[in-house]
Scaffold this active site. Structure first.
Site, PDB file in Angstrom:
ATOM      1  N   ARG A 104       0.853  -1.200   0.000  1.00 48.06           N
ATOM      2  CA  ARG A 104       0.000   0.000   0.000  1.00 48.06           C
ATOM      3  C   ARG A 104       0.892   1.255   0.000  1.00 48.06           C
ATOM      4  NH1 ARG A 104      -5.617  -0.525  -0.789  1.00 48.06           N
ATOM      5  NH2 ARG A 104      -5.891   1.354   0.446  1.00 48.06           N
ATOM      6  N   ARG A 152       1.314   5.017  -8.103  1.00 51.02           N
ATOM      7  CA  ARG A 152       0.171   5.815  -8.567  1.00 51.02           C
ATOM      8  C   ARG A 152       0.580   7.233  -8.923  1.00 51.02           C
ATOM      9  NH1 ARG A 152      -4.246   3.259  -4.336  1.00 51.02           N
ATOM     10  NH2 ARG A 152      -5.198   1.766  -5.776  1.00 51.02           N
ATOM     11  N   ASN A 175      -6.423   4.365 -11.631  1.00 50.43           N
ATOM     12  CA  ASN A 175      -5.268   4.660 -10.765  1.00 50.43           C
ATOM     13  C   ASN A 175      -4.179   3.582 -10.818  1.00 50.43           C
ATOM     14  OD1 ASN A 175      -6.666   2.781  -9.311  1.00 50.43           O
ATOM     15  ND2 ASN A 175      -6.924   4.017  -7.471  1.00 50.43           N
ATOM     16  N   HIS A 212      -4.048  -1.994  -8.233  1.00 48.60           N
ATOM     17  CA  HIS A 212      -4.820  -2.376  -7.046  1.00 48.60           C
ATOM     18  C   HIS A 212      -3.854  -2.962  -6.030  1.00 48.60           C
ATOM     19  CE1 HIS A 212      -7.883  -4.292  -4.548  1.00 48.60           C
ATOM     20  NE2 HIS A 212      -7.118  -5.364  -4.563  1.00 48.60           N
TER      21      HIS A 212
HETATM   22  P1  GDP Z   1      -7.978   1.546  -3.018  1.00 48.03           P
HETATM   23  O1  GDP Z   1      -7.999   0.564  -1.877  1.00 48.03           O
HETATM   24  O2  GDP Z   1      -6.907   2.601  -2.877  1.00 48.03           O
HETATM   25  O3  GDP Z   1      -7.916   0.879  -4.375  1.00 48.03           O
HETATM   26  O4  GDP Z   1      -9.348   2.368  -2.977  1.00 48.03           O
HETATM   27  P2  GDP Z   1     -10.861   1.907  -2.678  1.00 48.03           P
HETATM   28  O5  GDP Z   1     -10.904   0.510  -2.151  1.00 48.03           O
HETATM   29  O6  GDP Z   1     -11.482   2.993  -1.855  1.00 48.03           O
HETATM   30  O7  GDP Z   1     -11.557   1.964  -4.123  1.00 48.03           O
HETATM   31  C1  GDP Z   1     -11.433   0.918  -5.047  1.00 48.03           C
HETATM   32  C2  GDP Z   1     -11.191   1.510  -6.422  1.00 48.03           C
HETATM   33  O8  GDP Z   1     -12.367   2.248  -6.812  1.00 48.03           O
HETATM   34  C3  GDP Z   1     -10.063   2.545  -6.502  1.00 48.03           C
HETATM   35  O9  GDP Z   1      -8.792   1.969  -6.608  1.00 48.03           O
HETATM   36  C4  GDP Z   1     -10.455   3.340  -7.734  1.00 48.03           C
HETATM   37  O10 GDP Z   1     -10.136   2.626  -8.942  1.00 48.03           O
HETATM   38  C5  GDP Z   1     -11.980   3.396  -7.584  1.00 48.03           C
HETATM   39  N1  GDP Z   1     -12.396   4.600  -6.856  1.00 48.03           N
HETATM   40  C6  GDP Z   1     -12.215   4.906  -5.546  1.00 48.03           C
HETATM   41  N2  GDP Z   1     -12.744   6.072  -5.204  1.00 48.03           N
HETATM   42  C7  GDP Z   1     -13.320   6.557  -6.349  1.00 48.03           C
HETATM   43  C8  GDP Z   1     -14.052   7.738  -6.652  1.00 48.03           C
HETATM   44  O11 GDP Z   1     -14.292   8.605  -5.791  1.00 48.03           O
HETATM   45  N3  GDP Z   1     -14.490   7.877  -7.955  1.00 48.03           N
HETATM   46  C9  GDP Z   1     -14.238   6.929  -8.916  1.00 48.03           C
HETATM   47  N4  GDP Z   1     -14.698   7.138 -10.155  1.00 48.03           N
HETATM   48  N5  GDP Z   1     -13.551   5.809  -8.642  1.00 48.03           N
HETATM   49  C10 GDP Z   1     -13.091   5.613  -7.387  1.00 48.03           C
END
Ligand code: GDP
Length: 139
Positions: free
Chosen positions: A87, A104, A114, A117
């Site tokens: 992370r 990223r 981004n 994952h």
């Molecule tokens: P991660 O753990 O950093 O991957 O973030 P999350 O688990 O919160 O979100 C999963 C994935 O959803 C992210 O890696 C992004 O590809 C997408 N994502 C997260 N937040 C947003 C947002 O506010 N808008 C959009 N369009 N995509 C998002």
């Protein structure tokens, strides 16, 4: 329980832009061992299953469409403290907020596209890894 393993995907934007090699180089130079890896394409349905935890979020439908828009690289990685260290290597979800030198910051296009994952817990790393790989595919 810590397994010293995490799960990653190089997402469609980064694969399409030709960043697979550079990202894998950063991952290996940071001390991660690649336990299993494959290039594949998710259907929107399978992307929906993978991100089922986000089903209620407003961006869920867009996320499933984006994650099935092109090839991804799925991999299981191993290192001491793998989940937390990975992370750190990838940086914040929003590349605009990601630290300098993170994957990223270097390669992501937007908060959605981004680049990579990274699992957020040992438990999810195991679940996500088994979404793509059987034990016999892991070395
Ligand atoms: P991660 O753990 O950093 O991957 O973030 P999350 O688990 O919160 O979100 C999963 C994935 O959803 C992210 O890696 C992004 O590809 C997408 N994502 C997260 N937040 C947003 C947002 O506010 N808008 C959009 N369009 N995509 C998002």
């Amino acid at each position: 329980m810590t397994t010293n393993r995490t799960f990653t995907m190089i997402k469609p934007d980064a694969v399409a832009a030709g960043h697979t090699g550079a990202i894998l180089k950063m991952i290996e130079e940071a001390g991660f061992r690649i336990v299993a890896m494959k290039k594949t394409l998710l259907t929107p349905e399978r992307a929906g299953q993978f991100y089922a935890v986000h089903a209620e979020r407003p961006f869920y439908k867009d996320l499933c469409a984006y994650m099935s828009s092109g090839a991804i690289i799925a991999a299981i990685l191993e290192k001491d403290n793998a989940v937390a260290d990975f992370r750190k290597l990838i940086g914040a979800t929003d590349p605009a907020k990601a630290e300098e030198g993170t994957i990223r910051k270097l390669y992501a296009k937007s908060i959605e596209a981004n680049a990579v994952h990274g699992s957020d817990s040992d438990e999810n790393a195991a679940i996500e890894g088994s979404f793509y790989f059987s034990h016999t595919e892991q070395f």
